[in-house]
Design a protein around this motif. Structure first.
Motif, PDB file in Angstrom:
ATOM      1  N   GLN A 151      -0.395   8.907 -28.456  1.00  0.00           N
ATOM      2  CA  GLN A 151      -0.871  10.285 -28.271  1.00  0.00           C
ATOM      3  C   GLN A 151      -0.425  11.155 -29.422  1.00  0.00           C
ATOM      4  O   GLN A 151       0.690  10.971 -29.956  1.00  0.00           O
ATOM      5  N   LEU A 152      -1.287  12.103 -29.798  1.00  0.00           N
ATOM      6  CA  LEU A 152      -0.921  13.157 -30.734  1.00  0.00           C
ATOM      7  C   LEU A 152      -1.018  14.480 -29.979  1.00  0.00           C
ATOM      8  O   LEU A 152      -2.052  14.771 -29.370  1.00  0.00           O
ATOM      9  N   VAL A 153       0.045  15.257 -30.023  1.00  0.00           N
ATOM     10  CA  VAL A 153       0.068  16.516 -29.291  1.00  0.00           C
ATOM     11  C   VAL A 153       0.418  17.646 -30.253  1.00  0.00           C
ATOM     12  O   VAL A 153       1.505  17.648 -30.857  1.00  0.00           O
ATOM     13  N   GLU A 154      -0.519  18.602 -30.381  1.00  0.00           N
ATOM     14  CA  GLU A 154      -0.292  19.758 -31.247  1.00  0.00           C
ATOM     15  C   GLU A 154       0.340  20.908 -30.470  1.00  0.00           C
ATOM     16  O   GLU A 154       0.164  21.030 -29.261  1.00  0.00           O
ATOM     17  N   SER A 155       1.049  21.748 -31.202  1.00  0.00           N
ATOM     18  CA  SER A 155       1.617  22.967 -30.618  1.00  0.00           C
ATOM     19  C   SER A 155       1.776  24.001 -31.722  1.00  0.00           C
ATOM     20  O   SER A 155       1.701  23.671 -32.910  1.00  0.00           O
ATOM     21  N   GLY A 156       1.965  25.261 -31.307  1.00  0.00           N
ATOM     22  CA  GLY A 156       2.255  26.305 -32.274  1.00  0.00           C
ATOM     23  C   GLY A 156       1.127  27.263 -32.562  1.00  0.00           C
ATOM     24  O   GLY A 156       1.297  28.224 -33.319  1.00  0.00           O
ATOM     25  N   GLY A 157      -0.049  27.018 -31.991  1.00  0.00           N
ATOM     26  CA  GLY A 157      -1.155  27.940 -32.215  1.00  0.00           C
ATOM     27  C   GLY A 157      -0.936  29.251 -31.488  1.00  0.00           C
ATOM     28  O   GLY A 157       0.006  29.414 -30.720  1.00  0.00           O
ATOM     29  N   GLY A 158      -1.830  30.213 -31.757  1.00  0.00           N
ATOM     30  CA  GLY A 158      -1.712  31.497 -31.094  1.00  0.00           C
ATOM     31  C   GLY A 158      -2.511  32.567 -31.800  1.00  0.00           C
ATOM     32  O   GLY A 158      -3.353  32.272 -32.654  1.00  0.00           O
ATOM     33  N   LEU A 159      -2.238  33.806 -31.420  1.00  0.00           N
ATOM     34  CA  LEU A 159      -2.903  34.971 -31.988  1.00  0.00           C
ATOM     35  C   LEU A 159      -1.944  35.667 -32.942  1.00  0.00           C
ATOM     36  O   LEU A 159      -0.794  35.934 -32.583  1.00  0.00           O
ATOM     37  N   VAL A 160      -2.421  35.970 -34.143  1.00  0.00           N
ATOM     38  CA  VAL A 160      -1.583  36.615 -35.150  1.00  0.00           C
ATOM     39  C   VAL A 160      -2.439  37.596 -35.944  1.00  0.00           C
ATOM     40  O   VAL A 160      -3.650  37.391 -36.082  1.00  0.00           O
ATOM     41  N   GLN A 161      -1.824  38.633 -36.451  1.00  0.00           N
ATOM     42  CA  GLN A 161      -2.544  39.587 -37.291  1.00  0.00           C
ATOM     43  C   GLN A 161      -2.705  39.039 -38.704  1.00  0.00           C
ATOM     44  O   GLN A 161      -1.907  38.214 -39.163  1.00  0.00           O
ATOM     45  N   ALA A 162      -3.722  39.516 -39.374  1.00  0.00           N
ATOM     46  CA  ALA A 162      -3.940  39.120 -40.763  1.00  0.00           C
ATOM     47  C   ALA A 162      -2.683  39.402 -41.580  1.00  0.00           C
ATOM     48  O   ALA A 162      -2.038  40.443 -41.418  1.00  0.00           O
ATOM     49  N   GLY A 163      -2.338  38.445 -42.435  1.00  0.00           N
ATOM     50  CA  GLY A 163      -1.122  38.547 -43.223  1.00  0.00           C
ATOM     51  C   GLY A 163       0.079  37.885 -42.584  1.00  0.00           C
ATOM     52  O   GLY A 163       1.117  37.724 -43.235  1.00  0.00           O
ATOM     53  N   GLY A 164      -0.053  37.522 -41.326  1.00  0.00           N
ATOM     54  CA  GLY A 164       1.043  36.910 -40.600  1.00  0.00           C
ATOM     55  C   GLY A 164       1.151  35.418 -40.845  1.00  0.00           C
ATOM     56  O   GLY A 164       0.433  34.844 -41.667  1.00  0.00           O
ATOM     57  N   SER A 165       2.071  34.790 -40.109  1.00  0.00           N
ATOM     58  CA  SER A 165       2.355  33.366 -40.286  1.00  0.00           C
ATOM     59  C   SER A 165       2.396  32.661 -38.944  1.00  0.00           C
ATOM     60  O   SER A 165       2.710  33.267 -37.912  1.00  0.00           O
ATOM     61  N   LEU A 166       2.071  31.380 -38.974  1.00  0.00           N
ATOM     62  CA  LEU A 166       2.220  30.484 -37.838  1.00  0.00           C
ATOM     63  C   LEU A 166       2.651  29.128 -38.362  1.00  0.00           C
ATOM     64  O   LEU A 166       2.323  28.757 -39.495  1.00  0.00           O
ATOM     65  N   ARG A 167       3.353  28.392 -37.520  1.00  0.00           N
ATOM     66  CA  ARG A 167       3.721  27.021 -37.853  1.00  0.00           C
ATOM     67  C   ARG A 167       3.215  26.095 -36.770  1.00  0.00           C
ATOM     68  O   ARG A 167       3.623  26.196 -35.611  1.00  0.00           O
ATOM     69  N   LEU A 168       2.333  25.187 -37.160  1.00  0.00           N
ATOM     70  CA  LEU A 168       1.810  24.196 -36.232  1.00  0.00           C
ATOM     71  C   LEU A 168       2.638  22.925 -36.316  1.00  0.00           C
ATOM     72  O   LEU A 168       3.122  22.553 -37.385  1.00  0.00           O
ATOM     73  N   SER A 169       2.777  22.267 -35.182  1.00  0.00           N
ATOM     74  CA  SER A 169       3.449  20.977 -35.127  1.00  0.00           C
ATOM     75  C   SER A 169       2.539  19.977 -34.433  1.00  0.00           C
ATOM     76  O   SER A 169       1.733  20.349 -33.577  1.00  0.00           O
ATOM     77  N   CYS A 170       2.694  18.720 -34.796  1.00  0.00           N
ATOM     78  CA  CYS A 170       1.952  17.637 -34.141  1.00  0.00           C
ATOM     79  C   CYS A 170       2.871  16.432 -34.046  1.00  0.00           C
ATOM     80  O   CYS A 170       3.287  15.888 -35.070  1.00  0.00           O
ATOM     81  N   ALA A 171       3.161  16.042 -32.824  1.00  0.00           N
ATOM     82  CA  ALA A 171       4.045  14.911 -32.597  1.00  0.00           C
ATOM     83  C   ALA A 171       3.251  13.711 -32.111  1.00  0.00           C
ATOM     84  O   ALA A 171       2.473  13.826 -31.155  1.00  0.00           O
ATOM     85  N   ALA A 172       3.458  12.588 -32.764  1.00  0.00           N
ATOM     86  CA  ALA A 172       2.841  11.344 -32.337  1.00  0.00           C
ATOM     87  C   ALA A 172       3.830  10.585 -31.460  1.00  0.00           C
ATOM     88  O   ALA A 172       5.008  10.485 -31.802  1.00  0.00           O
ATOM     89  N   SER A 173       3.354  10.081 -30.347  1.00  0.00           N
ATOM     90  CA  SER A 173       4.235   9.358 -29.430  1.00  0.00           C
ATOM     91  C   SER A 173       3.536   8.117 -28.909  1.00  0.00           C
ATOM     92  O   SER A 173       2.321   7.976 -29.001  1.00  0.00           O
ATOM     93  N   GLY A 174       4.334   7.230 -28.350  1.00  0.00           N
ATOM     94  CA  GLY A 174       3.783   5.993 -27.809  1.00  0.00           C
ATOM     95  C   GLY A 174       4.285   4.792 -28.592  1.00  0.00           C
ATOM     96  O   GLY A 174       5.266   4.862 -29.313  1.00  0.00           O
ATOM     97  N   SER A 175       3.549   3.724 -28.451  1.00  0.00           N
ATOM     98  CA  SER A 175       3.957   2.466 -29.064  1.00  0.00           C
ATOM     99  C   SER A 175       3.448   2.408 -30.505  1.00  0.00           C
ATOM    100  O   SER A 175       2.435   1.789 -30.806  1.00  0.00           O
ATOM    101  N   ILE A 176       4.191   3.057 -31.403  1.00  0.00           N
ATOM    102  CA  ILE A 176       3.778   3.196 -32.803  1.00  0.00           C
ATOM    103  C   ILE A 176       4.550   2.228 -33.681  1.00  0.00           C
ATOM    104  O   ILE A 176       5.778   2.182 -33.626  1.00  0.00           O
ATOM    105  N   PHE A 177       3.806   1.483 -34.491  1.00  0.00           N
ATOM    106  CA  PHE A 177       4.443   0.584 -35.450  1.00  0.00           C
ATOM    107  C   PHE A 177       4.689   1.308 -36.770  1.00  0.00           C
ATOM    108  O   PHE A 177       5.793   1.290 -37.293  1.00  0.00           O
ATOM    109  N   ARG A 178       3.639   1.949 -37.290  1.00  0.00           N
ATOM    110  CA  ARG A 178       3.786   2.633 -38.568  1.00  0.00           C
ATOM    111  C   ARG A 178       2.700   3.708 -38.682  1.00  0.00           C
ATOM    112  O   ARG A 178       1.590   3.515 -38.211  1.00  0.00           O
ATOM    113  N   ILE A 179       3.031   4.823 -39.353  1.00  0.00           N
ATOM    114  CA  ILE A 179       2.066   5.894 -39.597  1.00  0.00           C
ATOM    115  C   ILE A 179       1.813   5.999 -41.087  1.00  0.00           C
ATOM    116  O   ILE A 179       2.763   6.055 -41.879  1.00  0.00           O
TER     117      ILE A 179
END
Length: 121
Positions: free
Chosen positions: A3-31
């Protein structure tokens, strides 16, 4: 199951900042490559940034100098730091990873469900 799960989105004013994250989980051998895409209303999904397993990054022209992609291989996580946001950055942002699972050892493309980023003017 991977699974890949994103987080960190939202509403922001122009000029602002956001940080998105995406975590991969499960039976992973290599990315291998990890990417961020975005899809604005009425437009096709478009590549925003890519980072290789060794840390080399590339960006679409419209975000160069404003967005930074990074990854933590120990956590199987990719980030997108977005600064100086503009209304035209409004979209659903999707995480993508090319990875091999322990079950198959074959390289496959995996997608997250997306996170909404809205930039108000």
């Amino acid at each position: 199951q991977v699974q890949l799960v994103e987080s960190g989105g939202g509403l922001v004013q122009a000029g602002g900042s956001l940080r998105l994250s995406c975590a991969a989980s499960g039976s992973i051998f290599r990315i291998n490559d990890m990417r961020w895409y975005r899809q604005a209303p009425g437009k096709p999904r478009a590549l925003v940034a890519t980072i290789t397993s060794s840390g080399t990054s590339t960006y679409t022209n419209s975000v160069k100098g404003r967005f930074t992609i990074s990854r933590d291989n120990a956590k199987n996580t990719v980030y997108l730091q977005m600064n100086s946001l503009k209304p035209e950055d409004t979209a659903v942002y999707y995480c993508n990873a090319v990875l091999a699972s322990k079950a198959t050892s074959n390289w496959s493309n995996y997608w997250g469900l997306g996170t909404q980023v809205t930039v108000s003017s």
